[in-house]
Structure formats: structure tokens, C-alpha cells
Design an enzyme around this catalytic site. Structure first.
Site, PDB file in Angstrom:
ATOM      1  N   HIS A 128      -0.239  36.884  -4.091  1.00 13.78           N
ATOM      2  CA  HIS A 128       1.042  37.010  -3.376  1.00 13.78           C
ATOM      3  C   HIS A 128       0.972  37.924  -2.140  1.00 13.78           C
ATOM      4  O   HIS A 128       1.688  38.911  -1.984  1.00 13.78           O
ATOM      5  CB  HIS A 128       2.231  37.313  -4.286  1.00 13.78           C
ATOM      6  CG  HIS A 128       2.170  38.544  -5.163  1.00 13.78           C
ATOM      7  ND1 HIS A 128       1.868  39.777  -4.696  1.00 13.78           N
ATOM      8  CD2 HIS A 128       2.428  38.698  -6.475  1.00 13.78           C
ATOM      9  CE1 HIS A 128       1.949  40.652  -5.673  1.00 13.78           C
ATOM     10  NE2 HIS A 128       2.266  40.010  -6.776  1.00 13.78           N
ATOM     11  N   HIS A 153       4.870  43.148 -19.705  1.00 13.11           N
ATOM     12  CA  HIS A 153       5.326  42.917 -18.325  1.00 13.11           C
ATOM     13  C   HIS A 153       5.671  41.435 -18.157  1.00 13.11           C
ATOM     14  O   HIS A 153       4.915  40.565 -18.573  1.00 13.11           O
ATOM     15  CB  HIS A 153       4.187  43.315 -17.392  1.00 13.11           C
ATOM     16  CG  HIS A 153       4.494  43.294 -15.930  1.00 13.11           C
ATOM     17  ND1 HIS A 153       5.765  43.292 -15.400  1.00 13.11           N
ATOM     18  CD2 HIS A 153       3.654  43.287 -14.849  1.00 13.11           C
ATOM     19  CE1 HIS A 153       5.699  43.288 -14.078  1.00 13.11           C
ATOM     20  NE2 HIS A 153       4.433  43.274 -13.719  1.00 13.11           N
ATOM     21  N   GLU A 201       6.003  39.758 -15.248  1.00 11.26           N
ATOM     22  CA  GLU A 201       5.426  39.041 -14.103  1.00 11.26           C
ATOM     23  C   GLU A 201       4.521  37.907 -14.625  1.00 11.26           C
ATOM     24  O   GLU A 201       3.734  38.093 -15.562  1.00 11.26           O
ATOM     25  CB  GLU A 201       4.664  39.998 -13.167  1.00 11.26           C
ATOM     26  CG  GLU A 201       4.381  39.329 -11.836  1.00 11.26           C
ATOM     27  CD  GLU A 201       3.984  40.288 -10.700  1.00 11.26           C
ATOM     28  OE1 GLU A 201       3.718  41.470 -10.950  1.00 11.26           O
ATOM     29  OE2 GLU A 201       3.952  39.801  -9.547  1.00 11.26           O
ATOM     30  N   ASP A 210       1.822  36.444 -14.044  1.00 11.97           N
ATOM     31  CA  ASP A 210       0.368  36.503 -14.267  1.00 11.97           C
ATOM     32  C   ASP A 210       0.046  37.094 -15.644  1.00 11.97           C
ATOM     33  O   ASP A 210      -1.084  36.967 -16.121  1.00 11.97           O
ATOM     34  CB  ASP A 210      -0.351  37.283 -13.153  1.00 11.97           C
ATOM     35  CG  ASP A 210       0.274  38.617 -12.816  1.00 11.97           C
ATOM     36  OD1 ASP A 210       1.497  38.764 -12.972  1.00 11.97           O
ATOM     37  OD2 ASP A 210      -0.463  39.522 -12.397  1.00 11.97           O
ATOM     38  N   HIS A 224       5.297  48.007 -12.625  1.00 13.14           N
ATOM     39  CA  HIS A 224       5.679  47.665 -11.306  1.00 13.14           C
ATOM     40  C   HIS A 224       7.024  46.952 -11.176  1.00 13.14           C
ATOM     41  O   HIS A 224       7.585  46.876 -10.080  1.00 13.14           O
ATOM     42  CB  HIS A 224       4.476  46.837 -10.799  1.00 13.14           C
ATOM     43  CG  HIS A 224       4.581  45.735  -9.876  1.00 13.14           C
ATOM     44  ND1 HIS A 224       4.050  44.500 -10.083  1.00 13.14           N
ATOM     45  CD2 HIS A 224       5.135  45.723  -8.644  1.00 13.14           C
ATOM     46  CE1 HIS A 224       4.224  43.745  -9.033  1.00 13.14           C
ATOM     47  NE2 HIS A 224       4.881  44.451  -8.147  1.00 13.14           N
ATOM     48  N   ASP A 271      -0.089  47.038 -15.540  1.00 11.30           N
ATOM     49  CA  ASP A 271      -0.452  47.126 -14.120  1.00 11.30           C
ATOM     50  C   ASP A 271      -1.098  48.473 -13.749  1.00 11.30           C
ATOM     51  O   ASP A 271      -1.914  48.534 -12.821  1.00 11.30           O
ATOM     52  CB  ASP A 271       0.785  46.906 -13.232  1.00 11.30           C
ATOM     53  CG  ASP A 271       1.050  45.430 -12.976  1.00 11.30           C
ATOM     54  OD1 ASP A 271       0.139  44.619 -13.175  1.00 11.30           O
ATOM     55  OD2 ASP A 271       2.186  45.095 -12.595  1.00 11.30           O
ATOM     56  N   TYR A 321      -5.345  48.376  -5.212  1.00 10.74           N
ATOM     57  CA  TYR A 321      -4.300  47.891  -6.126  1.00 10.74           C
ATOM     58  C   TYR A 321      -3.088  48.830  -6.079  1.00 10.74           C
ATOM     59  O   TYR A 321      -1.941  48.389  -5.957  1.00 10.74           O
ATOM     60  CB  TYR A 321      -4.868  47.823  -7.558  1.00 10.74           C
ATOM     61  CG  TYR A 321      -3.988  47.059  -8.498  1.00 10.74           C
ATOM     62  CD1 TYR A 321      -4.138  45.683  -8.667  1.00 10.74           C
ATOM     63  CD2 TYR A 321      -2.976  47.688  -9.203  1.00 10.74           C
ATOM     64  CE1 TYR A 321      -3.311  44.980  -9.524  1.00 10.74           C
ATOM     65  CE2 TYR A 321      -2.147  46.998 -10.050  1.00 10.74           C
ATOM     66  CZ  TYR A 321      -2.323  45.637 -10.210  1.00 10.74           C
ATOM     67  OH  TYR A 321      -1.505  44.936 -11.049  1.00 10.74           O
ATOM     68  N   HIS A 338      -5.438  44.022 -15.280  1.00 10.60           N
ATOM     69  CA  HIS A 338      -6.339  43.374 -14.304  1.00 10.60           C
ATOM     70  C   HIS A 338      -7.640  44.163 -14.222  1.00 10.60           C
ATOM     71  O   HIS A 338      -7.622  45.410 -14.231  1.00 10.60           O
ATOM     72  CB  HIS A 338      -5.738  43.378 -12.899  1.00 10.60           C
ATOM     73  CG  HIS A 338      -4.528  42.515 -12.733  1.00 10.60           C
ATOM     74  ND1 HIS A 338      -4.575  41.139 -12.724  1.00 10.60           N
ATOM     75  CD2 HIS A 338      -3.227  42.841 -12.544  1.00 10.60           C
ATOM     76  CE1 HIS A 338      -3.371  40.649 -12.535  1.00 10.60           C
ATOM     77  NE2 HIS A 338      -2.527  41.656 -12.425  1.00 10.60           N
TER      78      HIS A 338
HETATM   79 FE1  FEO Z   1       3.005  43.216 -11.845  1.00  4.74          FE
HETATM   80 FE2  FEO Z   1      -0.266  41.783 -12.492  1.00  4.74          FE
HETATM   81  O1  FEO Z   1       1.618  42.115 -12.467  1.00  4.74           O
END
Ligand code: FEO
Length: 387
Positions: free
Chosen positions: A24, A78, A80, A82, A144, A163, A191, A222
């Protein structure tokens, strides 16, 4: 596909996105991973899932350890996509599983997936016994999204941090100490700068809430897992979330006929003569997310644009919009540029820098091509303004 054992009964069952190069708007030259973790105890728990197009990879890795239909609890740290993208599939495979999330997590997951799953909304500090192990959930809103939480497993001293502490790195290695530390730290810095930076106050609060936990492993959502150098990455987070800066200047510009570039080079030379660490980026060939990695600890942010059709260059406008959104604090801005006529761009850049909340130095604006005398004047003027 193999699950990777992190500790007795705890496995990484995520997926590797080798080919992603833009997350993104954030350039990811090293790809990334979406980390999911499987905990085997009397009750079987999955922590987070993966992006939708890699669900089969996650299911394969889970199946390497157990039948996915046996999962009792799924923790969604989370919303989000992903990290939650695999929920529809895994909830269909294990329909009796309880989905544990924060209050905002429940709202977000219902809004995203329109499913009436078996939710359990965890309070912050709530403990769930799963057999010999316990899971503690701690809300970390805005690290986040409003829904973020982390999960702590005290028996193994492992924090599933989502995150926080992540990096976009695709690799067969699963631990940070299996890769050069400089690369992992640089990606962790990138990041933070591109994902977490606007939420420094919330990160500080989260670090405070986690300060008393005994930690041996930090398992983010991640990249690679931290099992050594924990104090280094936590120390960097403490520095970043406090908006601490170094004696460093980042000079960012675009140029049409090299005049703004010549000014940029003179600015760099001046900062160097004052003992500053400097970075120089032409936005035509540098991604804005790479500039942010360097801005995270820079005291001075100098932005240059020539005037194009009464405006600043679109590349510079894009960078400034991105910078404003990521909102680094306590910086000093400098606008500069050359122009032919009109010359509105420098004032526009300066206004952007003020809108970022930065103190600004008197701007540098030169008509057409700067000559040697003008460049010397720039140096003298800047030397007078910079500490
Ligand atoms: Fe805020 Fe990898 O997600």
C-alpha cells in the site's frame, strides 16, 4: 510446506510473499512475510492469519502439525487484511473455534467480513488458560489501527507483537539472528518510519505496558522473529517513539534543469561542513518510503522544488503529502528551489513544512541558474541559521 518450530509446542505457520514490491504505497524490495503462529496445548490456538492469496500456504503449514479443524482458539491481534485475510477460510474449517479479539477488533472484523463468528472480546490484561500455557491479551490501540492488541505467553516468555517490531523481509530464515543484523534493523526502521511513526505516543504507552514482561522471543506479524538482540530493537523503538533526532539533515528534491539540484548539493555541502550526517535524494529515482527511513532520526528536513505551471513538482507534492501524514515531530524544515518566473513552489513547500508542524528556516529561492556568488551566499546564510 513445513511449520517452523519456535519453541516446544509453538510453530510459525505463516506465509512468505517473495514477490510483493509495493505494500500500500511502501516499497518492499525484499518482499515480506505474513506471520501466523500455532500453539499446541490442551487447547490448540492459532495467532493471526495471512493475506488472502497465501491462505493455502498457511493451511499447509498448519497441517504439517495438526488437522486445522482441531483449532480451538483463533487470536486476531489485528484486523488489517494482511493478518485477518485467512479468517473466513479457517473459520469455515474450524467452525467451533472461538475468535478472540479486542473490542475494536470485533467491530472491524464484523465490518470487514460480515460474519457472525463465535467472538470472544478480550479485555486488556485478560488471561486465557489453554492447558499448561496461558495467553495474556494486551490492547495496543493505534499500533497501528484502533483494534491492535498483542498476545503474551508467559511460560515461554514470548510476545506475539503483531505490527510492532516487524520488518518487510521475505526469507527462508525465520530468526533475526540468522540474517545480518544491519539489514534487519534497517528494515525494522523502514517499517516503523512508514507504518508506525504517526503513533509514537501510543507506542510509548504500549512499551510501558510491556516493560515488566520477561521476554525471550518477540514474534511480530511481518518478517523475522527476534530471539536475540531484543534490547537493541526495543531500544530503537524507545528512541523512535520519543522522536529523538541525530545531528542529521535529509535533503529531498526534484529538479527540471538541474538548478534546484545544484542548490540541494550546496545545502548538503553546508550541513557537512557543520559536522552533520547528510542524505541527498532526488525524488525522480528514490521512493518516498526510502526517504522516510532516513527522516525518522533527522533533525533537518530540506525540501526543494522548481516551479512547474505555478506549482511545485508533483513528485515533491507526493512526498510532502506522505510526510505530513506520517507526522514526524520536533523537526526543522527548509524550503528551497529555483524558478524562471512566478516562483510559487518554494512558498508552497514552506507552507507544507509549516503544516507538518515544523519550525522553518528562511527559504532559499533563486531565479534561473544559481551562479558561484549566489551559491556562496546560500552557504553563508545557511551556516548562520544552522546550529
Ligand atoms: Fe497493520 Fe501488517 O498490518
Amino acid at each position: 510446506m513445513k511449520a517452523i518450530k519456535l519453541k516446544e509446542g509453538i510453530y510459525w505457520v505463516g506465509a512468505i510473499d517473495w514477490h510483493i514490491r509495493n505494500f500500500h504505497g511502501y516499497s518492499t524490495p525484499r518482499g515480506t512475510t505474513y506471520n501466523a503462529y500455532l500453539i499446541i496445548d490442551d487447547k490448540i490456538t492459532l495467532v493471526d492469519t495471512v493475506k488472502y492469496y497465501l491462505i493455502d500456504e498457511m493451511l499447509d503449514r498448519i497441517s504439517d502439525v495438526i488437522d486445522p479443524s482441531e483449532i480451538d482458539y483463533i487470536v486476531s491481534n489485528h484486523v488489517e487484511p494482511d493478518h485477518s485475510g485467512g479468517l473466513p477460510e479457517i473459520m469455515a474449517i474450524a467452525p467451533k473455534a472461538t475468535l478472540i479479539t479486542s473490542p475494536n477488533g470485533e467491530k472491524g472484523l464484523r465490518a470487514h467480513y460480515k460474519e457472525d463468528w463465535n467472538f470472544h472480546v478480550a479485555k486488556t490484561g485478560e488471561v486465557l488458560n489453554i492447558g499448561k500455557k496461558n495467553l495474556t491479551f494486551v490492547h495496543t490501540p493505534m499500533v497501528h489501527w484502533p483494534d491492535n492488541m498483542v498476545t503474551y505467553l508467559p511460560e515461554d516468555k514470548i510476545l506475539f507483537s503483531n505490527d510492532a517490531f516487524g520488518q518487510h523481509i521475505a526469507s527462508s530464515e525465520r530468526f533475526a539472528d540468522e540474517l545480518p543484523l544491519g539489514i534487519v534493523m534497517e528494515e525494522a526502521q523502514k517499517y516503523y518510519a512508514n507504518i508506525v511513526l504517526p503513533y509514537g505516543a501510543q507506542v510509548k504507552k504500549a512499551l510501558g505496558a510491556l516493560a515488566d514482561l520477561a521476554l525471550e522471543v518477540i514474534a511480530p506479524s511481518h518478517g523475522v522473529v527476534w530471539r536475540s538482540d531484543l534490547s537493541s530493537i526495543i531500544g530503537e523503538y524507545e528512541k523512535w517513539c520519543g522522536n529523538a533526532t541525530d545531528k542529521k539533515a535529509v535533503v529531498v528534491y526534484d529538479t527540471m534543469w538541474n538548478s534546484t539540484e545544484i542548490i540541494a548539493e550546496k545545502i548538503v555541502e553546508t550541513f557537512e561542513s557543520k559536522g552533520y550526517q547528510t542524505r541527498l535524494y532526488n525524488l525522480k529515482n528514490t521512493h518516498i518510503s526510502d526517504v522516510m527511513t532516513e527522516i525518522i532520526n533527522a533533525r533537518y528536513i530540506c525540501v526543494g522544488s522548481p516551479t512547474l505551471n505555478n506549482n511545485l513538482m508533483p513528485t515533491v507534492a507526493s512526498f510532502l503529502t506522505y510526510l505530513k501524514g506520517l507526522a514526524p515531530k520536533d523537526r526543522i524544515g527548509l524550503a528551497f528551489g529555483s524558478y524562471g518566473w512566478g516562483g510559487q513552489s518554494v512558498g508552497q513547500v514552506e507552507q507544507y513544512l509549516k503544516d507538518c508542524g515544523f519550525e522553518t528556516l528562511e527559504n532559499i529561492r533563486i531565479q534561473y541558474i544559481p551562479d558561484e556568488n549566489q551559491l556562496e551566499e546560500i552557504k553563508v546564510k545557511l551556516e548562520g541559521m544552522v546550529l
